[in-house]
Scaffold this motif. Structure first.
Motif: not given
Length: 332
Positions: A203-231
């Protein structure tokens, strides 16, 4: 991903059971809030892809330490079955929820709309020729009435909840229900944790591929709040709470464990109001109460024939599912 979990002898302490139950209540109820916080900055599909891929690696590492690499072996047919679950649950289920929340769906109302999945499963059963009892059918009709209240009346004051986002959540709930319905019919590993690992990895692999194909770019330049929520979603939503749920199925009465299905949406609505100041209108309260009551009614009606089974929610949020004999089952 549900596989049978054998019962064990001996009764654990009441305090331990209640602690595990509170973990399932709060953590799974809070995952909708976690997703909403993540998608405020990060792209929805690739961020959820990262979540599930990371959780799959972590759980796989734990299983390897405890049982060696041989524990993770699976056949080609089992791999296809796990990939199918990955498509229906993490991708079309959780992935679409993350997109809907990115489009403005409030986390609390989203949880209430997702809660209708067990009712949709009953519809699949009827279509296949099964004949659920009158109480089950009454619960389904009641649930769809609550759904109508939420979608038609609750959106206006629910904090800018576009109709498109609401329909996308309902699509996600339907996909989750279909995946849960098909799950017992798929060739999967005997070990529920192994199934979970591969479902999350695929599921993770398919979501990542789908995201990139749809034009998403995960830059990693996000706030600590976002990273804490993801963790939080990775560690607690996808690993800790699921482990607690599996343990509960093996250690506590299923009637007690199943209560998570109608407690989680309540927790989600409360946390959305408390943390994000999401509006809780009279229509949301009325429609939500009807949906929760309907889910409780269906679970109660199905309970006498139930045998414990487990499945991992795409977002870490559990939903009742069907067993091989067509009965409603809780998932983790």
């Amino acid at each position: 991903m549900s596989q049978r979990v054998p019962g064990t002898a001996g009764a654990p302490g009441f305090g331990l059971v209640m602690t595990a139950l509170v973990v399932v209540y709060v953590v799974w109820g809070s995952t909708y809030l976690g997703i909403r916080i993540v998608v405020e900055e990060a792209p929805p599909l690739t961020s959820m892809g990262l979540r599930y891929a990371t959780a799959g690696v972590l759980l796989g590492a734990v299983l390897t330490v405890r049982g060696g690499l041989r524990r993770l072996r699976l056949t080609r047919r089992q791999a296809l079955g796990a990939a199918a679950l990955g498509l229906f649950l993490p991708v079309l289920g959780n992935g679409m929820v993350s997109v809907a929340e990115n489009l403005g769906a409030p986390s609390g109302v989203t949880a209430l709309l997702i809660a209708i999945a067990p009712l949709i499963i009953v519809v699949f059963r009827v279509a296949e020729g099964d004949r659920p009892g009158p109480l089950t059918l009454a619960g389904v009709l009641l649930g769809f009435a609550g759904l109508a209240v939420l979608v038609l009346l609750g959106r206006g004051g629910a904090g800018d909840f576009p109709l498109g986002a609401a329909l996308l959540v309902l699509f996600a709930s339907s996909c989750w229900a279909l995946g849960s319905y098909l799950q017992p019919r798929l060739p999967l590993p005997e070990d529920v944790f192994v199934t979970t690992v591969y479902e999350m990895l695929f599921g993770g692999a398919m979501l990542t591929v789908l995201g990139f194909v749809s034009g998403e770019r995960f830059t990693g330049d996000y706030s600590a709040r976002t990273w804490l929520a993801l963790a939080y979603l990775v560690v607690f939503g996808s690993v800790v709470a699921f482990t607690a749920y599996v343990w509960l199925l093996d250690s506590a009465p299923i009637s007690l464990v199943a209560t998570y299905a109608y407690v989680n949406p309540v927790v989600a609505v409360f946390l959305g109001w408390l943390v994000l100041s999401e509006a809780v209108t009279g229509a949301v309260l009325a429609g939500g109460a009807i949906v929760v009551l309907a889910v409780a009614l269906v679970i109660t009606a199905e309970r006498p024939r139930r045998t414990p089974e487990v499945a991992l929610a795409s977002s870490g949020e559990p939903l009742p599912e069907t067993a091989a004999d067509g009965d409603l089952e809780p998932t983790g």
